[in-house]
Design a protein around this motif. Sequence first.
Motif, mmCIF file in Angstrom:
data_model
loop_
_atom_site.group_PDB
_atom_site.id
_atom_site.type_symbol
_atom_site.label_atom_id
_atom_site.label_comp_id
_atom_site.label_asym_id
_atom_site.label_seq_id
_atom_site.Cartn_x
_atom_site.Cartn_y
_atom_site.Cartn_z
ATOM 1 N N ASP A 69 2.385 4.340 -1.943
ATOM 2 C CA ASP A 69 1.917 4.985 -3.171
ATOM 3 C C ASP A 69 2.553 6.364 -3.313
ATOM 4 O O ASP A 69 3.434 6.743 -2.539
ATOM 5 C CB ASP A 69 0.386 5.054 -3.205
ATOM 6 C CG ASP A 69 -0.222 5.846 -2.051
ATOM 7 O OD1 ASP A 69 0.483 6.713 -1.471
ATOM 8 O OD2 ASP A 69 -1.404 5.617 -1.724
ATOM 9 N N CYS B 235 -2.312 0.910 -10.847
ATOM 10 C CA CYS B 235 -3.497 1.775 -10.894
ATOM 11 C C CYS B 235 -3.133 3.158 -11.428
ATOM 12 O O CYS B 235 -3.845 3.725 -12.271
ATOM 13 C CB CYS B 235 -4.130 1.893 -9.507
ATOM 14 S SG CYS B 235 -4.939 0.385 -8.924
ATOM 15 N N ASP B 236 -2.033 3.723 -10.957
ATOM 16 C CA ASP B 236 -1.599 5.026 -11.449
ATOM 17 C C ASP B 236 -1.240 4.973 -12.930
ATOM 18 O O ASP B 236 -1.454 5.945 -13.672
ATOM 19 C CB ASP B 236 -0.387 5.510 -10.646
ATOM 20 C CG ASP B 236 -0.742 5.948 -9.235
ATOM 21 O OD1 ASP B 236 -1.878 6.426 -9.026
ATOM 22 O OD2 ASP B 236 0.105 5.812 -8.339
ATOM 23 N N TYR C 288 7.385 7.378 -9.284
ATOM 24 C CA TYR C 288 7.688 6.623 -8.067
ATOM 25 C C TYR C 288 9.167 6.716 -7.724
ATOM 26 O O TYR C 288 9.541 6.872 -6.556
ATOM 27 C CB TYR C 288 7.248 5.162 -8.222
ATOM 28 C CG TYR C 288 5.820 4.937 -7.818
ATOM 29 C CD1 TYR C 288 5.491 4.510 -6.538
ATOM 30 C CD2 TYR C 288 4.778 5.167 -8.711
ATOM 31 C CE1 TYR C 288 4.175 4.319 -6.154
ATOM 32 C CE2 TYR C 288 3.457 4.985 -8.345
ATOM 33 C CZ TYR C 288 3.167 4.563 -7.060
ATOM 34 O OH TYR C 288 1.854 4.390 -6.683
ATOM 35 N N THR D 12 4.748 6.812 -14.769
ATOM 36 C CA THR D 12 4.455 6.381 -13.404
ATOM 37 C C THR D 12 5.695 5.829 -12.707
ATOM 38 O O THR D 12 5.960 6.156 -11.547
ATOM 39 C CB THR D 12 3.337 5.325 -13.414
ATOM 40 O OG1 THR D 12 2.149 5.914 -13.927
ATOM 41 C CG2 THR D 12 3.069 4.791 -12.027
ATOM 42 N N ASP E 31 0.797 -1.230 0.000
ATOM 43 C CA ASP E 31 0.000 0.000 0.000
ATOM 44 C C ASP E 31 0.831 1.282 0.000
ATOM 45 O O ASP E 31 0.307 2.357 0.294
ATOM 46 C CB ASP E 31 -0.986 0.022 1.175
ATOM 47 C CG ASP E 31 -2.149 -0.952 0.981
ATOM 48 O OD1 ASP E 31 -2.295 -1.462 -0.160
ATOM 49 O OD2 ASP E 31 -2.890 -1.204 1.935
ATOM 50 N N HIS F 5 0.252 -2.806 -6.776
ATOM 51 C CA HIS F 5 -1.135 -2.428 -6.990
ATOM 52 C C HIS F 5 -1.288 -0.939 -7.272
ATOM 53 O O HIS F 5 -1.886 -0.537 -8.277
ATOM 54 C CB HIS F 5 -1.984 -2.823 -5.777
ATOM 55 C CG HIS F 5 -3.444 -2.526 -5.935
ATOM 56 N ND1 HIS F 5 -4.295 -3.353 -6.653
ATOM 57 C CD2 HIS F 5 -4.202 -1.488 -5.498
ATOM 58 C CE1 HIS F 5 -5.511 -2.823 -6.638
ATOM 59 N NE2 HIS F 5 -5.485 -1.700 -5.950
ATOM 60 N N ALA F 6 -0.760 -0.091 -6.409
ATOM 61 C CA ALA F 6 -0.912 1.357 -6.583
ATOM 62 C C ALA F 6 -0.222 1.831 -7.855
ATOM 63 O O ALA F 6 -0.751 2.683 -8.583
ATOM 64 C CB ALA F 6 -0.352 2.095 -5.369
ATOM 65 N N LEU F 7 0.957 1.282 -8.118
ATOM 66 C CA LEU F 7 1.707 1.704 -9.304
ATOM 67 C C LEU F 7 0.947 1.363 -10.580
ATOM 68 O O LEU F 7 0.872 2.185 -11.513
ATOM 69 C CB LEU F 7 3.093 1.057 -9.287
ATOM 70 C CG LEU F 7 4.110 1.547 -10.311
ATOM 71 C CD1 LEU F 7 5.533 1.431 -9.750
ATOM 72 C CD2 LEU F 7 4.025 0.786 -11.632
ATOM 73 N N ILE G 121 6.467 -2.324 -5.027
ATOM 74 C CA ILE G 121 5.169 -1.683 -5.214
ATOM 75 C C ILE G 121 4.513 -2.222 -6.475
ATOM 76 O O ILE G 121 5.127 -2.264 -7.550
ATOM 77 C CB ILE G 121 5.317 -0.146 -5.310
ATOM 78 C CG1 ILE G 121 6.018 0.392 -4.054
ATOM 79 C CG2 ILE G 121 3.950 0.516 -5.486
ATOM 80 C CD1 ILE G 121 6.267 1.882 -4.063
#
Length: 241
Positions: free
Chosen positions: A194, A219-220, A233, A229, A192, A215-217, A213
């Motif tokens: 992000d 999604c972005d 990060y 993206t 989690d 899921h968040a990456l 990372i």
Amino acid sequence: MTKLSVNINKIATLRNARGGNNPDLVKMALDAETFGADGITVHPRPDERHIRYQDVRDLKPLLTTEFNIEGNCKEQKFIDLVLEVKPDQVTLVPDATGQLTSDHGWDTISNKDYLTGIIGTFKKAGIRVSIFVDPDEKMVAGAAATGTDRIELYTEGYARNFPVNKEQAIAPYIKAAEQARSLGLGLNAGHDLDLKNLNYFSRQIPWLNEVSIGHALICDTLYLGFENTIQLYKRQLQHNL
């Protein structure tokens, strides 16, 4: 600077939703490296609902950055795969069979004998070992006693509490990270993290070796694009912003 390992499980989930090979998991992993990722993480599960065991075999000879395989080391199939593929790092996670996502770290005290044995098996094969641990100083001390090279701090609690009070959210992680450093353990973190909370976390624990990372990456990426993206990060891990 802290390394960014991109977890590509969600790309595999999207591919598997329709069958076939779109998106091409291997190509996207190689693109992630081209776009600046310092490593690739996969987390195969017994039902292969996202990463397939063959994906791991396909990726290994092609990747040029660090390869990290996460998973439940109480599954013999997982152990056999890791010993066959020999990634740079294996991250041991105490998942239950069928678990949706990782949600806790190891009890390194009650599982000391087991962890010591399996960690020794992987290290003998030349694989760096990291184990998933909650931000609990007792569990960090227990981890050091197993012979692991690194721990990975489970950061869901930090991410959940960050919007409310970031100082309180990070406090137990700093204590755990300081103890890990004092005991000679390398330090990873994940779950989690992000674009909102990553920079603060890495600034407070600047000796962090790696974040993983996914899921968040991903999604972005749907909004911002994959290359952009990854660079965003990576920028969060720079402390001269």
